[in-house]
Scaffold this motif. Structure first.
Motif, PDB file in Angstrom:
ATOM      1  N   ARG A  38     -15.717  97.831  -4.800  1.00 54.46           N
ATOM      2  CA  ARG A  38     -15.143  99.145  -5.134  1.00 54.46           C
ATOM      3  C   ARG A  38     -15.990 100.299  -4.615  1.00 54.46           C
ATOM      4  NH1 ARG A  38     -10.983  99.357  -8.857  1.00 54.46           N
ATOM      5  NH2 ARG A  38     -10.373  97.331  -9.718  1.00 54.46           N
ATOM      6  N   THR A  39     -17.281 100.064  -4.380  1.00 58.36           N
ATOM      7  CA  THR A  39     -18.137 101.130  -3.860  1.00 58.36           C
ATOM      8  C   THR A  39     -18.300 101.053  -2.347  1.00 58.36           C
ATOM      9  OG1 THR A  39     -20.195  99.865  -4.156  1.00 58.36           O
ATOM     10  CG2 THR A  39     -19.419 101.186  -6.026  1.00 58.36           C
ATOM     11  N   ALA A  40     -17.636 100.108  -1.690  1.00 60.92           N
ATOM     12  CA  ALA A  40     -17.721 100.015  -0.233  1.00 60.92           C
ATOM     13  C   ALA A  40     -17.212 101.305   0.388  1.00 60.92           C
ATOM     14  CB  ALA A  40     -16.912  98.826   0.275  1.00 60.92           C
ATOM     15  N   HIS A  41     -17.736 101.621   1.557  1.00 59.33           N
ATOM     16  CA  HIS A  41     -17.444 102.913   2.170  1.00 59.33           C
ATOM     17  C   HIS A  41     -15.947 103.125   2.388  1.00 59.33           C
ATOM     18  CE1 HIS A  41     -17.532 106.127   5.274  1.00 59.33           C
ATOM     19  NE2 HIS A  41     -18.590 106.506   4.582  1.00 59.33           N
ATOM     20  N   ALA A  42     -15.551 104.388   2.340  1.00 57.02           N
ATOM     21  CA  ALA A  42     -14.130 104.745   2.475  1.00 57.02           C
ATOM     22  C   ALA A  42     -13.538 104.270   3.793  1.00 57.02           C
ATOM     23  CB  ALA A  42     -13.963 106.263   2.348  1.00 57.02           C
ATOM     24  N   SER A  43     -14.364 104.098   4.828  1.00 56.87           N
ATOM     25  CA  SER A  43     -13.847 103.639   6.115  1.00 56.87           C
ATOM     26  C   SER A  43     -13.292 102.218   6.033  1.00 56.87           C
ATOM     27  CB  SER A  43     -14.941 103.711   7.186  1.00 56.87           C
ATOM     28  OG  SER A  43     -16.092 102.977   6.791  1.00 56.87           O
ATOM     29  N   MET A  44     -13.771 101.432   5.066  1.00 61.88           N
ATOM     30  CA  MET A  44     -13.185 100.103   4.833  1.00 61.88           C
ATOM     31  C   MET A  44     -12.018 100.188   3.853  1.00 61.88           C
ATOM     32  SD  MET A  44     -16.359  97.382   4.858  1.00 61.88           S
ATOM     33  CE  MET A  44     -17.599  98.314   3.962  1.00 61.88           C
ATOM     34  N   GLN A  45     -12.164 101.012   2.814  1.00 62.50           N
ATOM     35  CA  GLN A  45     -11.087 101.160   1.841  1.00 62.50           C
ATOM     36  C   GLN A  45      -9.824 101.722   2.502  1.00 62.50           C
ATOM     37  OE1 GLN A  45     -11.769 100.087  -1.188  1.00 62.50           O
ATOM     38  NE2 GLN A  45     -13.958 100.320  -1.510  1.00 62.50           N
ATOM     39  N   ALA A  46     -10.012 102.608   3.492  1.00 69.29           N
ATOM     40  CA  ALA A  46      -8.871 103.320   4.076  1.00 69.29           C
ATOM     41  C   ALA A  46      -7.969 102.427   4.910  1.00 69.29           C
ATOM     42  CB  ALA A  46      -9.375 104.490   4.926  1.00 69.29           C
ATOM     43  N   ILE A  47      -8.479 101.282   5.383  1.00 65.22           N
ATOM     44  CA  ILE A  47      -7.629 100.420   6.207  1.00 65.22           C
ATOM     45  C   ILE A  47      -7.054  99.265   5.407  1.00 65.22           C
ATOM     46  CG2 ILE A  47      -8.820 101.056   8.331  1.00 65.22           C
ATOM     47  CD1 ILE A  47     -10.227  98.343   8.236  1.00 65.22           C
ATOM     48  N   ARG A  48      -6.993  99.444   4.101  1.00 68.76           N
ATOM     49  CA  ARG A  48      -6.440  98.393   3.244  1.00 68.76           C
ATOM     50  C   ARG A  48      -5.026  98.009   3.674  1.00 68.76           C
ATOM     51  NH1 ARG A  48      -6.491  98.397  -3.400  1.00 68.76           N
ATOM     52  NH2 ARG A  48      -5.114  96.607  -3.704  1.00 68.76           N
ATOM     53  N   GLY A  49      -4.249  99.002   4.060  1.00 68.02           N
ATOM     54  CA  GLY A  49      -2.875  98.705   4.497  1.00 68.02           C
ATOM     55  C   GLY A  49      -2.850  97.823   5.734  1.00 68.02           C
ATOM     56  N   VAL A  50      -3.805  98.017   6.638  1.00 73.47           N
ATOM     57  CA  VAL A  50      -3.910  97.174   7.828  1.00 73.47           C
ATOM     58  C   VAL A  50      -4.286  95.752   7.420  1.00 73.47           C
ATOM     59  CG1 VAL A  50      -5.164  96.803   9.985  1.00 73.47           C
ATOM     60  CG2 VAL A  50      -4.524  99.121   9.305  1.00 73.47           C
TER      61      VAL A  50
ATOM     62  N   ARG B 243     -35.802 102.208  -2.702  1.00 73.70           N
ATOM     63  CA  ARG B 243     -36.129 102.364  -1.287  1.00 73.70           C
ATOM     64  C   ARG B 243     -34.875 102.742  -0.492  1.00 73.70           C
ATOM     65  NH1 ARG B 243     -40.797 101.581   1.391  1.00 73.70           N
ATOM     66  NH2 ARG B 243     -40.771 100.928   3.578  1.00 73.70           N
ATOM     67  N   SER B 244     -34.420 103.925  -0.792  1.00 76.65           N
ATOM     68  CA  SER B 244     -33.278 104.535  -0.123  1.00 76.65           C
ATOM     69  C   SER B 244     -33.645 105.981   0.185  1.00 76.65           C
ATOM     70  CB  SER B 244     -32.040 104.502  -1.031  1.00 76.65           C
ATOM     71  OG  SER B 244     -31.039 105.392  -0.558  1.00 76.65           O
ATOM     72  N   PRO B 245     -33.195 106.534   1.319  1.00 78.11           N
ATOM     73  CA  PRO B 245     -33.499 107.931   1.641  1.00 78.11           C
ATOM     74  C   PRO B 245     -32.569 108.927   0.969  1.00 78.11           C
ATOM     75  CG  PRO B 245     -32.266 106.969   3.426  1.00 78.11           C
ATOM     76  CD  PRO B 245     -32.465 105.867   2.410  1.00 78.11           C
ATOM     77  N   VAL B 246     -31.675 108.433   0.118  1.00 75.84           N
ATOM     78  CA  VAL B 246     -30.697 109.285  -0.557  1.00 75.84           C
ATOM     79  C   VAL B 246     -31.092 109.452  -2.019  1.00 75.84           C
ATOM     80  CG1 VAL B 246     -28.283 109.524  -1.239  1.00 75.84           C
ATOM     81  CG2 VAL B 246     -28.863 108.539   0.994  1.00 75.84           C
TER      82      VAL B 246
ATOM     83  N   ILE C  86     -26.761  99.788   1.922  1.00 75.47           N
ATOM     84  CA  ILE C  86     -27.214 100.891   1.081  1.00 75.47           C
ATOM     85  C   ILE C  86     -26.027 101.808   0.844  1.00 75.47           C
ATOM     86  CG2 ILE C  86     -28.668 102.955   0.967  1.00 75.47           C
ATOM     87  CD1 ILE C  86     -30.799 101.508   2.462  1.00 75.47           C
ATOM     88  N   GLY C  87     -25.729 102.106  -0.396  1.00 69.73           N
ATOM     89  CA  GLY C  87     -24.608 102.984  -0.702  1.00 69.73           C
ATOM     90  C   GLY C  87     -24.889 104.412  -0.274  1.00 69.73           C
ATOM     91  N   SER C  88     -23.865 105.099   0.218  1.00 65.44           N
ATOM     92  CA  SER C  88     -24.045 106.485   0.647  1.00 65.44           C
ATOM     93  C   SER C  88     -24.301 107.412  -0.529  1.00 65.44           C
ATOM     94  CB  SER C  88     -22.811 106.967   1.412  1.00 65.44           C
ATOM     95  OG  SER C  88     -21.647 106.916   0.592  1.00 65.44           O
ATOM     96  N   MET C  89     -23.912 106.991  -1.736  1.00 63.76           N
ATOM     97  CA  MET C  89     -24.150 107.786  -2.932  1.00 63.76           C
ATOM     98  C   MET C  89     -24.975 107.033  -3.974  1.00 63.76           C
ATOM     99  SD  MET C  89     -22.691 110.736  -2.484  1.00 63.76           S
ATOM    100  CE  MET C  89     -21.674 111.326  -1.131  1.00 63.76           C
ATOM    101  N   GLY C  90     -25.045 105.722  -3.842  1.00 65.76           N
ATOM    102  CA  GLY C  90     -25.734 104.921  -4.838  1.00 65.76           C
ATOM    103  C   GLY C  90     -26.928 104.189  -4.272  1.00 65.76           C
TER     104      GLY C  90
ATOM    105  N   TYR D  25     -19.222  90.530   5.061  1.00 67.03           N
ATOM    106  CA  TYR D  25     -19.173  91.524   6.141  1.00 67.03           C
ATOM    107  C   TYR D  25     -19.850  92.773   5.594  1.00 67.03           C
ATOM    108  CZ  TYR D  25     -16.799  94.764   9.462  1.00 67.03           C
ATOM    109  OH  TYR D  25     -16.485  95.713  10.390  1.00 67.03           O
ATOM    110  N   ILE D  26     -21.019  93.100   6.151  1.00 67.63           N
ATOM    111  CA  ILE D  26     -21.880  94.133   5.569  1.00 67.63           C
ATOM    112  C   ILE D  26     -21.906  95.379   6.452  1.00 67.63           C
ATOM    113  CG2 ILE D  26     -24.200  94.664   4.746  1.00 67.63           C
ATOM    114  CD1 ILE D  26     -24.649  91.584   4.606  1.00 67.63           C
ATOM    115  N   ASP D  27     -21.527  96.501   5.886  1.00 68.47           N
ATOM    116  CA  ASP D  27     -21.638  97.801   6.546  1.00 68.47           C
ATOM    117  C   ASP D  27     -22.951  98.434   6.084  1.00 68.47           C
ATOM    118  OD1 ASP D  27     -21.583 100.460   7.295  1.00 68.47           O
ATOM    119  OD2 ASP D  27     -19.540 100.838   6.626  1.00 68.47           O
ATOM    120  N   ASP D  28     -23.987  98.304   6.905  1.00 73.12           N
ATOM    121  CA  ASP D  28     -25.304  98.838   6.538  1.00 73.12           C
ATOM    122  C   ASP D  28     -25.589 100.145   7.263  1.00 73.12           C
ATOM    123  OD1 ASP D  28     -27.630  98.664   4.993  1.00 73.12           O
ATOM    124  OD2 ASP D  28     -28.782  97.776   6.632  1.00 73.12           O
ATOM    125  N   ALA D  29     -24.568 101.006   7.355  1.00 70.72           N
ATOM    126  CA  ALA D  29     -24.694 102.247   8.124  1.00 70.72           C
ATOM    127  C   ALA D  29     -25.909 103.067   7.703  1.00 70.72           C
ATOM    128  CB  ALA D  29     -23.419 103.080   7.982  1.00 70.72           C
ATOM    129  N   HIS D  30     -26.132 103.176   6.392  1.00 67.81           N
ATOM    130  CA  HIS D  30     -27.241 104.011   5.909  1.00 67.81           C
ATOM    131  C   HIS D  30     -28.573 103.265   5.906  1.00 67.81           C
ATOM    132  CE1 HIS D  30     -24.976 107.585   4.587  1.00 67.81           C
ATOM    133  NE2 HIS D  30     -23.995 106.731   4.390  1.00 67.81           N
TER     134      HIS D  30
END
Length: 409
Positions: free
Chosen positions: A151-163, A343-346, A200-204, A224-229
């Motif tokens: 549920r906290t995965a980045h919106a770029s993954m949530q947004a393609i749910r329809g796909v 250990r996050s820069p956010v 790393i969560g963009s907000m958490g 499948y890990i999105d480790d953008a941050h």
């Protein structure tokens, strides 16, 4: 046909929009976000009204965006190619793109990397092929996939749910609650689960990617890990948070996605897959490769130079400075900040109401400090948060000066 008496159907987007207040618009009007800058020097930016402020907004956590080596790489590329070469990636590409992928392969030994023009494009290009069983290293059950999305995965993954739902069902879980993952995986029922998470969560905070990898493996699935941050900020050669948390290796059921647009200092995204055959399929068949524009040629060149800086030790020095600044920020702020000690820069200052977050952002702005005020749907409805992105480029004086203002916020 819907009758006049029936209410029009609603969907998740409509519901979210209806629950969103006008706080973002108010924040833009008050000059708290949506900033327009005319110049910058380090972490100081000049606004259109002439004011100079210290920003804690950019996700360039290592300060590479304006590093002389990257600036020179762009100038050299301009002389060689001009500003852009407009074609799809699988039609024409500069030699530096092959070089970049080879360098990324040195950062992630044994892996084959493919560069896209954004992390969102990685998701759109990779996930349909992965879930369809088309990538050679990742077989999928004849019953198809089950997408298990944090549920906290980045919106770029949530947004393609329809796909994704065109290929297989989608269920969600909460990474902080292992029982919800167990319940979700139990629904696989002969399908191959594909667990989608951040590093790393963009907000958490930090996601326990190793536990998720192991849980997926028990059900014959993938993580499948999105480790953008997380890319660049830690690990040998800047391989990132998730790679380190996985023991500096990617097991056969693990795919790692990274950003070149944040701490890496450039632009774009990449995936680390397990074989050259996987990479060949992605270059040939991934939707953004066939139908999207290619990576900006200047950014390809600076990405390649940044990769060299990852491998030659330059990034290791910048990592040390980043974590010294993060520690200093925590030392000087007594408030119970989101991610304090992690250990996050956010870092974040959570507020019980949107108005409280708005008022605090106003006070910081008046003091010459720019942060990112966040409201629903990024955080829970009715609450607010002030987000601070720390960088190796912040000076001790800039970090220390914020303490007084946060205490009063």
């Amino acid at each position: 046909m819907t009758s006049a008496k029936e209410a029009p159907p609603t969907n998740r987007i409509v519901q979210r929009s209806a629950a969103t207040t006008d706080m973002y618009d108010r924040a833009v009007q008050a000059g708290l976000t949506g900033h327009t800058i005319t110049s910058r020097s380090g972490k100081a930016v000049r606004l259109t009204d002439g004011r100079e402020c210290v920003e804690f907004v950019s996700c360039s956590y290592l300060g590479l965006e304006d590093h002389p080596r990257l600036v020179q790489a762009v100038r050299t590329a301009l002389d060689k190619y001009g500003t852009h070469f407009s074609s799809s990636r699988n039609s024409v590409q500069p030699a530096e793109l092959d070089e970049l992928e080879e360098l990324l392969g040195e950062i992630y030994p044994g892996m084959s990397t493919v560069v896209f023009n954004s992390v969102s494009s990685v998701h759109l290009g990779v996930l349909p092929l992965l879930a369809s069983g088309i990538l050679p290293s990742y077989p999928v059950s004849g019953n198809g996939p089950l997408f298990v999305v944090d549920r906290t995965a980045h919106a770029s993954m949530q947004a393609i749910r329809g796909v994704l739902e065109q290929i297989g069902p989608v269920v969600r879980f909460r990474s902080e609650d292992p029982d919800t993952l167990t319940t979700a995986l139990a629904r696989a029922d002969g399908r191959t689960p594909i667990v989608l998470v951040d590093g790393i969560g963009s907000m958490g905070g930090l996601i326990d990617v190793a536990a998720l990898r192991d849980a997926a493996a028990e059900h014959g699935g993938y993580v499948y890990i999105d480790d953008a941050h997380g890319i660049s900020i830690s690990g040998r050669h800047g391989a990132g948070y998730a790679y380190g948390a996985l023991g500096d290796r990617l097991t056969p059921n693990t795919l790692l996605v990274g950003s070149l647009s944040k701490a890496f200092g450039g632009s774009g995204g990449f995936i680390a897959a397990h074989s050259a055959a996987d990479a060949a399929v992605l270059r040939r068949e991934a939707n953004p490769m066939v139908f999207g524009h290619s990576n900006m040629i200047t950014h390809v060149a600076l990405n390649a130079e940044s990769a060299r800086m990852h491998l030659d030790g330059t990034v290791a020095t910048l990592q040390e400075q980043l974590w010294a600044n993060v520690e200093l920020f925590d030392e000087h702020n007594s408030r119970n900040l989101v991610n304090a000690g992690v250990r996050s820069p956010v870092r974040g200052l959570a507020m019980e109401t949107e108005e409280a977050a708005f008022d605090s952002a106003v006070r910081l702005h008046e003091a010459g400090i720019l942060c990112f005020p966040v409201f629903y749907p990024v955080v829970a409805r009715g609450t607010g948060l002030l987000r601070f992105a720390l960088s190796a480029n912040h000076t001790p004086a800039q970090i220390e000066s914020i303490a007084h203002h946060l205490t009063a916020a």
